[in-house]
Design a protein around this motif. Structure first.
Motif, PDB file in Angstrom:
ATOM      1  N   ASN A  47      -3.361  -0.974 -11.471  1.00  9.23           N
ATOM      2  CA  ASN A  47      -4.069  -1.413 -12.675  1.00  9.23           C
ATOM      3  C   ASN A  47      -5.585  -1.486 -12.435  1.00  9.23           C
ATOM      4  N   GLU A  48      -5.965  -2.063 -11.314  1.00  8.61           N
ATOM      5  CA  GLU A  48      -7.397  -2.170 -10.988  1.00  8.61           C
ATOM      6  C   GLU A  48      -8.055  -0.798 -10.864  1.00  8.61           C
ATOM      7  N   ASP A  49      -7.272   0.185 -10.421  1.00  8.39           N
ATOM      8  CA  ASP A  49      -7.798   1.548 -10.278  1.00  8.39           C
ATOM      9  C   ASP A  49      -7.694   2.360 -11.560  1.00  8.39           C
ATOM     10  N   GLY A  50      -7.183   1.720 -12.634  1.00 12.98           N
ATOM     11  CA  GLY A  50      -7.108   2.385 -13.926  1.00 12.98           C
ATOM     12  C   GLY A  50      -5.975   3.405 -14.041  1.00 12.98           C
ATOM     13  N   ARG A  63       0.838  -1.206   0.000  1.00 14.04           N
ATOM     14  CA  ARG A  63       0.000   0.000   0.000  1.00 14.04           C
ATOM     15  C   ARG A  63       0.872   1.254   0.000  1.00 14.04           C
ATOM     16  N   LYS A  85       1.100   6.140  -7.086  1.00 12.60           N
ATOM     17  CA  LYS A  85      -0.122   6.873  -7.436  1.00 12.60           C
ATOM     18  C   LYS A  85       0.128   8.377  -7.378  1.00 12.60           C
ATOM     19  N   GLN A 108      -0.655  -4.267  -9.426  1.00  8.78           N
ATOM     20  CA  GLN A 108      -1.986  -4.830  -9.693  1.00  8.78           C
ATOM     21  C   GLN A 108      -3.084  -3.884  -9.205  1.00  8.78           C
ATOM     22  N   LEU A 109      -2.913  -3.317  -8.041  1.00 11.88           N
ATOM     23  CA  LEU A 109      -3.888  -2.383  -7.507  1.00 11.88           C
ATOM     24  C   LEU A 109      -3.947  -1.102  -8.338  1.00 11.88           C
ATOM     25  N   TYR A 154       2.041   1.527  -3.548  1.00  6.67           N
ATOM     26  CA  TYR A 154       0.889   1.977  -4.334  1.00  6.67           C
ATOM     27  C   TYR A 154       0.692   3.478  -4.165  1.00  6.67           C
ATOM     28  N   ARG A 211       1.861  -6.732  -6.329  1.00  7.97           N
ATOM     29  CA  ARG A 211       0.564  -6.452  -5.704  1.00  7.97           C
ATOM     30  C   ARG A 211       0.223  -4.960  -5.814  1.00  7.97           C
TER      31      ARG A 211
END
Length: 56
Positions: A51-54, A5, A12, A48-49, A8, A45
């Motif tokens: 990616n999932e959030d675009g 996290r 981000k 991947q997150l 991430y 991981r």
């Protein structure tokens, strides 16, 4: 909080600040592993997150 996290959130923020744009790619997994001092699974991981959030 989990290490993935933290990675991430850092990536981000860098994406949102324009460090990486639509035509760029993130650093390699190996570069991120070295940068954050963590395992490949943790880096994957986080990506991947993203990616999932675009975001990637």
């Amino acid at each position: 909080m989990n290490k993935f996290r933290d990675i991430y959130d850092t990536l981000k923020n860098e994406i949102n600040e324009g460090l990486y744009n639509d035509t760029m790619v993130l650093p390699t997994e190996m570069a991120l592993i070295e940068r954050f001092g963590t395992s490949r699974n943790t880096v994957r991981r986080a990506i991947q997150l993203l990616n999932e959030d675009g975001l990637v």
